[in-house]
Design a protein around this motif. Structure first.
Motif, mmCIF file in Angstrom:
data_model
loop_
_atom_site.group_PDB
_atom_site.id
_atom_site.type_symbol
_atom_site.label_atom_id
_atom_site.label_comp_id
_atom_site.label_asym_id
_atom_site.label_seq_id
_atom_site.Cartn_x
_atom_site.Cartn_y
_atom_site.Cartn_z
ATOM 1 N N TYR B 40 -0.864 -11.542 -1.474
ATOM 2 C CA TYR B 40 -0.446 -11.933 -2.797
ATOM 3 C C TYR B 40 1.065 -11.785 -2.970
ATOM 4 N N SER B 44 3.606 -14.586 -3.775
ATOM 5 C CA SER B 44 4.641 -14.374 -4.910
ATOM 6 C C SER B 44 6.318 -14.809 -4.287
ATOM 7 N N ARG B 51 8.084 -6.848 1.197
ATOM 8 C CA ARG B 51 6.487 -6.550 1.295
ATOM 9 C C ARG B 51 6.261 -4.998 1.968
ATOM 10 N N GLN B 87 -1.501 -4.996 -7.167
ATOM 11 C CA GLN B 87 -1.515 -6.566 -6.813
ATOM 12 C C GLN B 87 -0.547 -7.290 -8.004
ATOM 13 N N ALA B 88 -0.813 -7.152 -9.131
ATOM 14 C CA ALA B 88 -0.198 -7.467 -10.195
ATOM 15 C C ALA B 88 1.207 -7.015 -10.557
ATOM 16 N N ILE B 90 3.172 -6.131 -7.510
ATOM 17 C CA ILE B 90 3.797 -6.375 -6.335
ATOM 18 C C ILE B 90 5.295 -7.043 -6.428
ATOM 19 N N HIS B 91 5.377 -7.846 -7.325
ATOM 20 C CA HIS B 91 6.656 -8.687 -7.227
ATOM 21 C C HIS B 91 7.500 -8.188 -8.387
#
Lengths: 202, 241
Positions: B40, B44, B51, B87-88, B90-91
């Motif tokens: 994910y 993104s 990452r 996950q939400a 991550i970016h």
């Protein structure tokens, strides 16, 4: 910068397709079938070449008449290509029909759509990944058998390799149907049925 | 046309500053926690190096530092919620949209999620939280909107919506005559083991009750303003009792 991003996202989608195909044992199923096929030819085909002609060619313990080597190899390649086309295509469509609609599962598609990736990009990435999974599984037996015959007979005709490219192209057309039906109905079963029915309707 | 950050929501750029955790999310079980975050993160648009740096940080943040290489199929519901939150994040989004983030999470995990969200809020991240766990909402949110039958039925600050429900006076050994008089003025009365708890609508009635109780020399156990809970507000808004 934008090209890098697109390449990054595409490779992530492709790698994910490979991971899923591996987790679902699709890759290993194909690999097992292909290896069995290669071993089958390796063990049952015995060719003795004498001065550019096939002196004897033995399959299932039965020895055939001597023929021109190239003609004989082309004939064998042709037969194998037909078998690979029919059974390989059948297996490939069955395997792919399960891989495409899974991304539309509730709870999974929302996550994909929330990311900064265009919808067509997600679909095309999955399509490409699926195509490469099948390509790997077509080229593995084709190259192995081609090398086997080449080493045994010294005949290296490119036609057999081209046949695998043609098979892959036809599969890409079928995969488009799988993708379309997967998008419309989100069902692996319907995708399989429609894909197999599509040549009949054509 | 729906817009996000001034852009059409169908435009992928509009989704760049948004982190999202849906309700009933379904992460592929063949992925490991680290693999899922990597996937994910790549979607993104994060490069490999970023990452690689960010994933261990996030696993640590959500309390799963040793679970990164375990397949998600082996995670509990609470762990999936926490890795879903990672996950939400991550970016490093500016807006975080969470749908039932505490669903299935144990009390310790809920506290942990709340702490993470509070830390993000302090960093300036806007958090949109959708939940039926109104206690959680009350504990964390500053502004709420109650949606009923597809429309916003009530909207406002939590402190304002839950304020001013009444005044509660609790005393012991209250004579029956006085108890009857208090009942007549009260909004609600509860009696338990010789103790009488009376809830008044307004401050005047509460003051009068205190005067009467002091005159009768009844020991006052508790005294104070009572707020509504968000659940009370919700029930009143949607027409429940």
């Amino acid at each position: 910068m934008e090209n890098n991003r697109v390449a990054l996202q595409t490779s992530a989608l492709v790698v994910d397709t490979f991971r899923e195909a591996s987790a679902r044992k699709i890759i290993w199923g194909f690999f097992g079938c292909s290896t069995a096929l290669i071993l089958f030819f390796l063990l049952i085909v015995r060719i003795d070449v004498v001065q550019g002609a096939v002196a004897t060619m033995t399959i299932f313990g039965k020895t055939g008449q001597a023929q021109d080597v190239e003609k004989m190899v082309k004939l064998a390649h042709g037969g194998i290509a037909v078998v690979l086309y029919i059974f390989g295509m059948l297996l490939a469509v069955l395997a792919s029909a399960g891989l495409i609609p899974t991304i539309f599962e509730p709870g999974r598609i929302e996550l994909l759509l929330s990311k900064p990736v265009a919808r067509h990009h997600i679909l095309l990435g999955r399509y490409l990944g699926n195509l490469l999974v099948i390509a790997a599984n077509i080229f593995y037996p084709v190259l192995a058998i081609w090398i086997m015959f080449g080493v045994k007979t010294g005949v290296w005709t490119a036609g057999f390799i081209y046949s695998s490219l043609l098979t892959l192209f036809i599969f890409s057309v079928y995969l488009s149907v799988v993708l379309l039906v997967g998008v419309l109905w989100e069902s692996a079963v319907v995708a399989t049925m429609v894909t197999f029915a599509s040549p009949l309707s054509a | 046309m729906q817009k996000s950050f001034g852009l059409n929501t169908l435009d992928r750029v509009a989704r760049e500053p948004i982190g999202y955790l849906p309700e009933n999310h379904r992460f592929p079980t063949y992925m490991t926690g680290r693999g899922m975050l990597d996937f994910y993160g790549a979607l993104s648009g994060m490069d490999t190096e970023t990452r690689r740096r960010r994933i261990p940080e996030l696993l640590e943040l959500v309390g799963l530092p040793t679970w990164g290489d375990t397949r998600l199929g082996k995670y509990s519901k609470g762990m999936l919620q926490r890795v879903g939150l990672a996950q939400a994040l991550i970016h490093e989004p500016k807006l975080l949209v969470l749908d039932e983030p505490s669903d299935g999470v144990d009390p310790v995990g809920r506290r942990q999620i709340r702490d993470i969200l509070e830390a993000l809020e302090k960093k300036g991240v806007t958090i949109f939280l959708n939940s039926h766990l109104l206690v959680e909402v009350e504990l964390f949110c500053k502004d709420v909107a109650i949606i009923h039958q597809g429309k916003v039925a009530l909207q406002g600050k939590v402190t304002e919506l839950t304020a001013g429900s009444g005044y509660k006076v609790e005393a012991e050994n209250v004579p029956e005559i006085l108890a009857t008089e208090l009942r007549a003025r009260a909004k609600n009365v509860a009696q338990n083991n010789g103790s009488l708890a009376v809830l008044f609508d307004n401050r005047d009635d509460a003051n009068l009750a205190i005067d009467l109780l002091r005159t009768e020399q009844c020991p006052i156990e508790r005294l104070g303003r009572v707020n509504s809970t968000l659940e009370d507000v919700f029930m009143r808004t949607v027409g429940g009792k």
